[in-house]
Design a protein around this motif. Sequence first.
Motif, PDB file in Angstrom:
ATOM      1  N   GLU A  50     -77.544  -2.162 -55.941  1.00 35.18           N
ATOM      2  CA  GLU A  50     -76.176  -1.621 -56.400  1.00 35.18           C
ATOM      3  C   GLU A  50     -75.682  -0.569 -55.571  1.00 35.18           C
ATOM      4  N   TRP A  52     -74.356   2.465 -56.274  1.00 35.63           N
ATOM      5  CA  TRP A  52     -74.601   3.558 -56.926  1.00 35.63           C
ATOM      6  C   TRP A  52     -76.121   3.812 -56.685  1.00 35.63           C
ATOM      7  N   GLN A  53     -76.935   2.788 -56.505  1.00 34.91           N
ATOM      8  CA  GLN A  53     -78.314   3.468 -56.086  1.00 34.91           C
ATOM      9  C   GLN A  53     -78.367   3.803 -54.938  1.00 34.91           C
ATOM     10  N   ARG A  56     -77.216   7.401 -54.940  1.00 33.51           N
ATOM     11  CA  ARG A  56     -78.292   8.263 -55.540  1.00 33.51           C
ATOM     12  C   ARG A  56     -79.742   8.509 -54.545  1.00 33.51           C
ATOM     13  N   ALA A  87     -74.844   9.090 -60.832  1.00 34.78           N
ATOM     14  CA  ALA A  87     -74.056   8.383 -60.160  1.00 34.78           C
ATOM     15  C   ALA A  87     -73.422   7.265 -60.281  1.00 34.78           C
ATOM     16  N   GLU A  88     -74.099   6.507 -61.327  1.00 35.88           N
ATOM     17  CA  GLU A  88     -73.640   5.012 -61.870  1.00 35.88           C
ATOM     18  C   GLU A  88     -72.390   5.202 -62.387  1.00 35.88           C
ATOM     19  N   ILE A  91     -69.262   6.151 -60.431  1.00 32.80           N
ATOM     20  CA  ILE A  91     -68.573   5.059 -59.796  1.00 32.80           C
ATOM     21  C   ILE A  91     -67.929   4.305 -60.837  1.00 32.80           C
ATOM     22  N   GLU A  92     -68.584   4.204 -61.790  1.00 34.10           N
ATOM     23  CA  GLU A  92     -67.812   3.247 -62.884  1.00 34.10           C
ATOM     24  C   GLU A  92     -66.631   3.733 -63.137  1.00 34.10           C
ATOM     25  N   TYR A 123     -66.313  12.062 -61.730  1.00 34.26           N
ATOM     26  CA  TYR A 123     -66.458  10.592 -61.209  1.00 34.26           C
ATOM     27  C   TYR A 123     -66.012  10.647 -59.484  1.00 34.26           C
TER      28      TYR A 123
END
Length: 129
Positions: A50, A52-53, A56, A87-88, A91-92, A123
Amino acid sequence: MKYRSAFLLTASIAFGLSTGIARADRLVEEYNAYIGEEDLYNSNGEALTEPWQVIRQDRANYHRYGVSQPGDEGDSFFASAKNREKAERMIEYGTIENRAARALLRGGSVINVQIFRGADGDYINVTVD
């Protein structure tokens, strides 16, 4: 006179809305990061799947492990492990270009990350340079 009053009212509302939006979200920080091979795997050596991973991991590599590549810039926001955990969600609630998402998962490119603080929380917006 009736039209002028309606125009002034409409203009006042539009101005109020536009300034409210401008004040609601504040750019906290912006940085560029080169996404290298080291950023595509977690600490256990597992491939990240992903975007966001990868963000991070890139920031953990930079701040915690001292791993950086030419093109990486520092930031103070993700120096905090607590902020990296966000981070997840960031991004969301933000935006990421399709090109940037693909680039993150592929590696080998520079991304631009803008960190914003809004009424609903922090965000990020991610683009490819």
